[in-house]
Enzyme design. Sequence first.
Site, PDB file in Angstrom:
ATOM      1  N   ASP A  67     -24.767 -20.250  11.160  1.00 49.50           N
ATOM      2  CA  ASP A  67     -26.053 -20.955  11.128  1.00 49.50           C
ATOM      3  C   ASP A  67     -25.870 -22.460  11.046  1.00 49.50           C
ATOM      4  O   ASP A  67     -24.754 -22.961  10.841  1.00 49.50           O
ATOM      5  CB  ASP A  67     -26.900 -20.442   9.949  1.00 49.50           C
ATOM      6  CG  ASP A  67     -26.141 -20.430   8.626  1.00 49.50           C
ATOM      7  OD1 ASP A  67     -25.038 -20.986   8.560  1.00 49.50           O
ATOM      8  OD2 ASP A  67     -26.663 -19.867   7.654  1.00 49.50           O
ATOM      9  N   ASN A 136     -31.518 -15.043  -3.140  1.00 52.02           N
ATOM     10  CA  ASN A 136     -32.654 -14.185  -2.750  1.00 52.02           C
ATOM     11  C   ASN A 136     -32.236 -13.072  -1.784  1.00 52.02           C
ATOM     12  O   ASN A 136     -33.084 -12.390  -1.222  1.00 52.02           O
ATOM     13  CB  ASN A 136     -33.776 -15.036  -2.135  1.00 52.02           C
ATOM     14  CG  ASN A 136     -33.364 -15.706  -0.823  1.00 52.02           C
ATOM     15  OD1 ASN A 136     -32.226 -15.552  -0.379  1.00 52.02           O
ATOM     16  ND2 ASN A 136     -34.275 -16.422  -0.208  1.00 52.02           N
ATOM     17  N   HIS A 138     -30.524 -13.492   1.103  1.00 52.83           N
ATOM     18  CA  HIS A 138     -30.387 -13.843   2.520  1.00 52.83           C
ATOM     19  C   HIS A 138     -28.937 -13.831   2.966  1.00 52.83           C
ATOM     20  O   HIS A 138     -28.025 -14.032   2.164  1.00 52.83           O
ATOM     21  CB  HIS A 138     -31.076 -15.180   2.861  1.00 52.83           C
ATOM     22  CG  HIS A 138     -30.379 -16.430   2.414  1.00 52.83           C
ATOM     23  ND1 HIS A 138     -31.056 -17.532   1.956  1.00 52.83           N
ATOM     24  CD2 HIS A 138     -29.069 -16.784   2.386  1.00 52.83           C
ATOM     25  CE1 HIS A 138     -30.196 -18.499   1.675  1.00 52.83           C
ATOM     26  NE2 HIS A 138     -28.988 -18.061   1.916  1.00 52.83           N
ATOM     27  N   GLU A 143     -33.922 -14.826   5.949  1.00 48.90           N
ATOM     28  CA  GLU A 143     -34.602 -14.861   4.660  1.00 48.90           C
ATOM     29  C   GLU A 143     -35.417 -13.585   4.441  1.00 48.90           C
ATOM     30  O   GLU A 143     -35.855 -12.945   5.418  1.00 48.90           O
ATOM     31  CB  GLU A 143     -35.570 -16.054   4.628  1.00 48.90           C
ATOM     32  CG  GLU A 143     -34.897 -17.411   4.761  1.00 48.90           C
ATOM     33  CD  GLU A 143     -34.354 -17.935   3.436  1.00 48.90           C
ATOM     34  OE1 GLU A 143     -33.879 -17.128   2.618  1.00 48.90           O
ATOM     35  OE2 GLU A 143     -34.410 -19.156   3.235  1.00 48.90           O
TER      36      GLU A 143
HETATM   37  C1  GLP Z   1     -26.752 -20.956   2.447  1.00 47.36           C
HETATM   38  C2  GLP Z   1     -26.161 -20.405   3.769  1.00 47.36           C
HETATM   39  C3  GLP Z   1     -25.593 -19.014   3.602  1.00 47.36           C
HETATM   40  C4  GLP Z   1     -24.811 -18.963   2.297  1.00 47.36           C
HETATM   41  C5  GLP Z   1     -25.768 -19.093   1.136  1.00 47.36           C
HETATM   42  C6  GLP Z   1     -25.110 -19.090  -0.229  1.00 47.36           C
HETATM   43  O1  GLP Z   1     -28.107 -21.252   2.512  1.00 47.36           O
HETATM   44  N1  GLP Z   1     -27.045 -20.415   4.881  1.00 47.36           N
HETATM   45  O2  GLP Z   1     -24.782 -18.694   4.723  1.00 47.36           O
HETATM   46  O3  GLP Z   1     -24.159 -17.732   2.193  1.00 47.36           O
HETATM   47  O4  GLP Z   1     -26.657 -20.165   1.294  1.00 47.36           O
HETATM   48  O5  GLP Z   1     -24.533 -20.302  -0.557  1.00 47.36           O
HETATM   49  P1  GLP Z   1     -23.536 -20.485  -1.769  1.00 47.36           P
HETATM   50  O6  GLP Z   1     -22.249 -19.873  -1.354  1.00 47.36           O
HETATM   51  O7  GLP Z   1     -23.422 -21.977  -1.937  1.00 47.36           O
HETATM   52  O8  GLP Z   1     -24.147 -19.804  -2.940  1.00 47.36           O
END
Ligand code: GLP
Length: 241
Positions: A67, A136, A138, A143
């Site tokens: 993404d 959440n 995702h 989402e």
């Molecule tokens: C982001 C990304 C995800 C990632 C998630 C968790 O928004 N789009 O791909 O897995 O949030 O992030 P973190 O590893 O910093 O908790």
Amino acid sequence: MDRIICKNYDEVSLLGAAMVAKVVKSNPRAVLGLATGSTPVGMYKRLVEMHKRDGLDFSMIRTFNLDEYYPIKKANDQSYDYFMRDNLFSHINIKQENIHLPNGECADPAAECAAYEAMLNQAGGVDIQVLGIGVNGHIGFNEPAEELQLPTHLTGLTASTIEANARFFESIEQVPTQALTMGMGTIMKARSILLLITGENKAPVVKKLFDRVVTTEVPASFLTLHPDVTVLLDEAAASLL
Ligand code: GLP
């Protein structure tokens, strides 16, 4: 879903890197699906070490990231393009032309998403998809919602994700409110999936993930339907299981 509970973040990073390295060694032209966020940073550090110390070879490896924020300039130090160069690509021998991320600078998001999906299919699909998870539930930027999109698409970010990601920006107003993301179908087509989850704040979503139900309210729950998923957790993330 196989689940492996590691002692701490470092162990998750080490084991995750070993699993990715195994794919790289067994298929020098493998397609890696890559993720951003704070969770995989340690794993990328280990992969860089394996490249520098043991000569782990990325010269023919192809990568497709999950993404990217939209819109965002690649030069913005909060873009996922910047993150990937900073944490991995600048430190290994990957060829520029083999690196793919959705383009946050594109003028036509729908055309960009269709082209991204087509390019990924042309490359033969993902051999191993690295994933993190949002608090959440995702994955990528899929989402929680009534319906989940299958292909790569433009999406709005939920208030919870904007809040969670604000820590990386100077202020919450600077967090983009949209993103380009592989869809649930794109992710589920990967031949294998490696989901990394660390930290106590993820414990509630981990509990939901292993609840034995699938729900669009927890997009990651659909991973339980995939035949080859390994979930690497640290003890803090597994504390409510
Ligand atoms: C982001 C990304 C995800 C990632 C998630 C968790 O928004 N789009 O791909 O897995 O949030 O992030 P973190 O590893 O910093 O908790």
